[in-house]
Design a protein around this motif. Structure first.
Motif, mmCIF file in Angstrom:
data_model
loop_
_atom_site.group_PDB
_atom_site.id
_atom_site.type_symbol
_atom_site.label_atom_id
_atom_site.label_comp_id
_atom_site.label_asym_id
_atom_site.label_seq_id
_atom_site.Cartn_x
_atom_site.Cartn_y
_atom_site.Cartn_z
ATOM 1 N N LYS A 206 -2.929 13.637 0.827
ATOM 2 C CA LYS A 206 -1.146 12.571 0.441
ATOM 3 C C LYS A 206 -0.785 11.876 1.617
ATOM 4 C CE LYS A 206 -0.185 10.557 -2.781
ATOM 5 N NZ LYS A 206 -0.518 9.416 -3.239
ATOM 6 N N PRO A 207 -0.495 11.354 2.285
ATOM 7 C CA PRO A 207 -0.062 10.847 3.997
ATOM 8 C C PRO A 207 1.127 10.928 3.964
ATOM 9 C CG PRO A 207 -1.175 8.545 2.884
ATOM 10 C CD PRO A 207 -1.383 10.037 2.224
ATOM 11 N N VAL A 208 1.890 11.800 4.673
ATOM 12 C CA VAL A 208 3.533 10.810 4.922
ATOM 13 C C VAL A 208 3.831 11.089 5.959
ATOM 14 C CG1 VAL A 208 3.785 12.664 2.380
ATOM 15 C CG2 VAL A 208 3.482 14.197 5.078
ATOM 16 N N GLY A 209 5.089 10.209 6.402
ATOM 17 C CA GLY A 209 5.916 10.282 7.145
ATOM 18 C C GLY A 209 5.808 8.921 7.738
ATOM 19 N N SER A 210 6.321 8.204 9.410
ATOM 20 C CA SER A 210 6.317 6.810 9.746
ATOM 21 C C SER A 210 5.507 6.341 10.130
ATOM 22 C CB SER A 210 7.501 7.298 10.711
ATOM 23 O OG SER A 210 6.666 7.604 12.215
ATOM 24 N N GLY A 211 4.013 7.435 10.267
ATOM 25 C CA GLY A 211 2.472 6.456 10.506
ATOM 26 C C GLY A 211 1.777 6.509 8.481
ATOM 27 N N SER A 212 2.416 6.958 7.529
ATOM 28 C CA SER A 212 1.419 7.077 6.489
ATOM 29 C C SER A 212 1.402 5.322 6.100
ATOM 30 C CB SER A 212 2.094 8.000 6.102
ATOM 31 O OG SER A 212 3.690 6.829 5.223
ATOM 32 N N GLU A 213 1.824 4.269 6.345
ATOM 33 C CA GLU A 213 1.580 3.561 5.971
ATOM 34 C C GLU A 213 0.786 2.342 6.802
ATOM 35 O OE1 GLU A 213 5.373 1.130 5.965
ATOM 36 O OE2 GLU A 213 5.584 1.133 3.402
ATOM 37 N N LEU A 214 0.640 2.977 7.773
ATOM 38 C CA LEU A 214 -0.177 2.025 9.245
ATOM 39 C C LEU A 214 -2.098 2.544 9.426
ATOM 40 C CD1 LEU A 214 2.091 2.986 12.147
ATOM 41 C CD2 LEU A 214 1.818 1.206 11.137
ATOM 42 N N ILE A 215 -1.981 3.530 7.886
ATOM 43 C CA ILE A 215 -3.178 3.942 8.134
ATOM 44 C C ILE A 215 -4.004 3.547 6.970
ATOM 45 C CG2 ILE A 215 -3.306 6.235 9.824
ATOM 46 C CD1 ILE A 215 -3.154 7.386 7.359
ATOM 47 N N LYS A 216 -3.390 2.408 5.958
ATOM 48 C CA LYS A 216 -3.704 1.742 5.021
ATOM 49 C C LYS A 216 -4.512 3.301 4.272
ATOM 50 C CE LYS A 216 -5.256 -2.260 7.002
ATOM 51 N NZ LYS A 216 -4.738 -1.683 8.074
ATOM 52 N N PRO A 217 -3.636 3.922 2.935
ATOM 53 C CA PRO A 217 -3.949 5.085 2.573
ATOM 54 C C PRO A 217 -5.352 4.900 1.355
ATOM 55 C CG PRO A 217 -2.295 4.841 2.253
ATOM 56 C CD PRO A 217 -1.982 3.656 3.741
ATOM 57 N N GLU A 218 -4.755 3.105 1.143
ATOM 58 C CA GLU A 218 -5.284 2.968 -0.112
ATOM 59 C C GLU A 218 -6.983 2.747 -0.212
ATOM 60 O OE1 GLU A 218 -3.353 1.422 1.249
ATOM 61 O OE2 GLU A 218 -4.311 -0.787 1.870
ATOM 62 N N HIS A 219 -7.489 2.926 1.437
ATOM 63 C CA HIS A 219 -9.338 3.300 1.958
ATOM 64 C C HIS A 219 -9.792 3.891 1.671
ATOM 65 C CE1 HIS A 219 -7.646 -1.147 4.171
ATOM 66 N NE2 HIS A 219 -8.138 -1.657 2.372
ATOM 67 N N ILE A 220 -8.786 5.048 2.013
ATOM 68 C CA ILE A 220 -9.616 6.743 2.097
ATOM 69 C C ILE A 220 -9.257 7.149 0.485
ATOM 70 C CG2 ILE A 220 -8.650 9.028 2.046
ATOM 71 C CD1 ILE A 220 -6.278 7.605 3.251
ATOM 72 N N ASP A 221 -10.959 7.518 0.685
ATOM 73 C CA ASP A 221 -11.659 8.219 -0.259
ATOM 74 C C ASP A 221 -12.000 9.671 -0.499
ATOM 75 O OD1 ASP A 221 -13.316 8.623 -3.125
ATOM 76 O OD2 ASP A 221 -15.097 7.960 -1.900
ATOM 77 N N SER A 222 -10.945 10.515 -0.823
ATOM 78 C CA SER A 222 -10.727 12.414 -1.329
ATOM 79 C C SER A 222 -10.694 12.423 -2.424
ATOM 80 C CB SER A 222 -9.930 11.942 -0.190
ATOM 81 O OG SER A 222 -9.165 13.718 -0.550
ATOM 82 N N PRO A 223 -11.199 13.132 -2.753
ATOM 83 C CA PRO A 223 -10.543 13.917 -4.503
ATOM 84 C C PRO A 223 -9.108 14.586 -4.558
ATOM 85 C CG PRO A 223 -12.458 15.878 -3.178
ATOM 86 C CD PRO A 223 -11.996 13.961 -2.740
ATOM 87 N N ASN A 224 -8.441 14.800 -2.748
ATOM 88 C CA ASN A 224 -7.679 16.069 -2.981
ATOM 89 C C ASN A 224 -6.056 14.772 -2.819
ATOM 90 O OD1 ASN A 224 -9.032 18.321 -1.888
ATOM 91 N ND2 ASN A 224 -9.082 16.861 -0.371
ATOM 92 N N ILE A 225 -6.617 13.251 -2.837
ATOM 93 C CA ILE A 225 -4.847 12.539 -3.462
ATOM 94 C C ILE A 225 -4.995 12.412 -4.107
ATOM 95 C CG2 ILE A 225 -4.141 10.139 -2.248
ATOM 96 C CD1 ILE A 225 -5.673 10.725 -0.041
ATOM 97 N N SER A 226 -3.425 12.648 -4.698
ATOM 98 C CA SER A 226 -3.335 12.348 -6.178
ATOM 99 C C SER A 226 -2.588 11.021 -6.314
ATOM 100 C CB SER A 226 -1.774 13.163 -6.203
ATOM 101 O OG SER A 226 -0.722 13.316 -7.624
#
Length: 232
Positions: free
Chosen positions: A157-177
Motif C-alpha cells: 500500500k503506497p503512503v505519503g506525499s508521492g502516493s497519488e503520483l505513482i498511479k497505485p490503481e495500476h499496481i498488480d500485487s496481492p499485498n495491496i489491500s
C-alpha cells in the motif's frame, strides 16, 4: 534514557522528547517551510517543559532524508550543533522509514510502500515491513525514481506525499489491500523518529556528530530548480 527527536525533512517541523517508555514532549508546527524559525524554539521548549538539560540526553535523533533539500539540511545542521555542544551521539533516521512508521501508528498497516514527492516528476520510494519489535524496516533500497519506475517498484500500500503520483490503481500485487482507499496521505513526525530511535538507542546503534549527514538521493539536489536537469 532520554532521546530528543527532530523532524524537518519535509515542509513541517516537529520535536519530540522521550524516555525509555513514554513520550515526555511533542509539538508539531504545520506551517509550510517554517523549519528555520521553529526548530530551535521547539527544541528549547521541549527541554524546558521536561526539565531536561542537553547533557541529560542519551542521544539526538533526526530525519536524515531524503526529502526537502532545505529541510534535510536544517535538520542535520541543528542536530550536529546540539550534539557537538555536549559530545552526544546521533541517530540518523530515514525519512522514508519514519513515514512507514507513521503509517503503522495511524492505520495499523504492517507492510507499506513509503513514497515522497521529489518534484521534477520523480519520487523517493522504498518498501517496508514490520519487524518483531514493532519497527518498520526497509526490505529493499531507497530509490529516486520516475513515476513509471516507482509504480513497478511498489510492493505494498503506497503512503505519503508521492502516493497519488505513482498511479497505485495500476499496481498488480496481492499485498495491496482493497479494504483501504487506494492512497493514504500520511506525514511522519518526530514521534515516529523517536519510536525508531528508541530501539536503536537500546542497541547503541548511533554515530558521532560529524556523521550526522543528510541523505538527498538526488546528486544535483544543491542546484536551483531551473538548473536541475541541465547538462554541464
Amino acid at each position: 534514557m532520554k532521546l530528543l527527536a527532530l523532524e524537518s525533512a519535509n515542509e513541517q517541523c516537529s520535536v519530540s522528547l522521550i524516555d525509555d517508555s513514554q513520550e515526555l514532549y511533542f509539538q508539531l508546527d504545520e506551517r509550510a517551510k517554517a523549519q528555520t524559525q521553529t526548530i530551535l524554539p521547539l527544541t528549547e521548549q521541549a527541554l524546558l517543559q521536561t526539565a531536561t538539560q542537553l547533557a541529560d540526553l542519551t542521544a539526538i535523533a533526526f530525519s536524515r532524508g531524503p526529502g526537502s533539500f532545505s529541510g534535510v539540511r536544517i535538520n542535520a545542521a541543528v542536530t550536529q550543533a546540539l550534539a557537538w555542544s555536549q559530545d552526544l551521539p546521533v541517530i540518523p533516521v530515514s525519512s522514508l522509514q519514519a513515514l512507514a512508521q507513521a503509517a503503522y501508528r495511524l492505520t495499523g498497516l504492517q507492510q507499506v510502500t513509503a513514497v515522497l514527492d521529489a518534484r521534477m516528476q520523480e519520487v523517493y520510494i522504498a518498501n517496508f515491513c514490520m519487524d518483531d519489535h514493532g519497527i518498520m524496516q526497509a526490505i529493499d533500497e531507497e530509490k529516486l525514481l520516475n513515476y513509471e519506475q516507482a509504480t513497478a517498484y511498489c510492493k505494498y500500500k503506497p503512503v505519503g506525499s508521492g502516493s497519488e503520483l505513482i498511479k497505485p490503481e495500476h499496481i498488480d500485487s496481492p499485498n495491496i489491500s482493497t479494504q483501504i482507499s487506494s492512497v493514504i496521505k500520511i506525514q511522519a513526525t518526530a514521534q515516529d523518529i523517536a519510536t525508531i530511535a528508541r530501539m536503536r538507542a537500546v542497541q547503541q546503534d548511533w554515530v558521532n556528530a560529524e556523521h550526522a549527514l543528510p541523505v538527498y538521493l538526488r546528486d544535483d539536489a544543491w542546484k536551483k530548480i531551473p538548473e536541475q536537469g541541465k547538462s554541464n
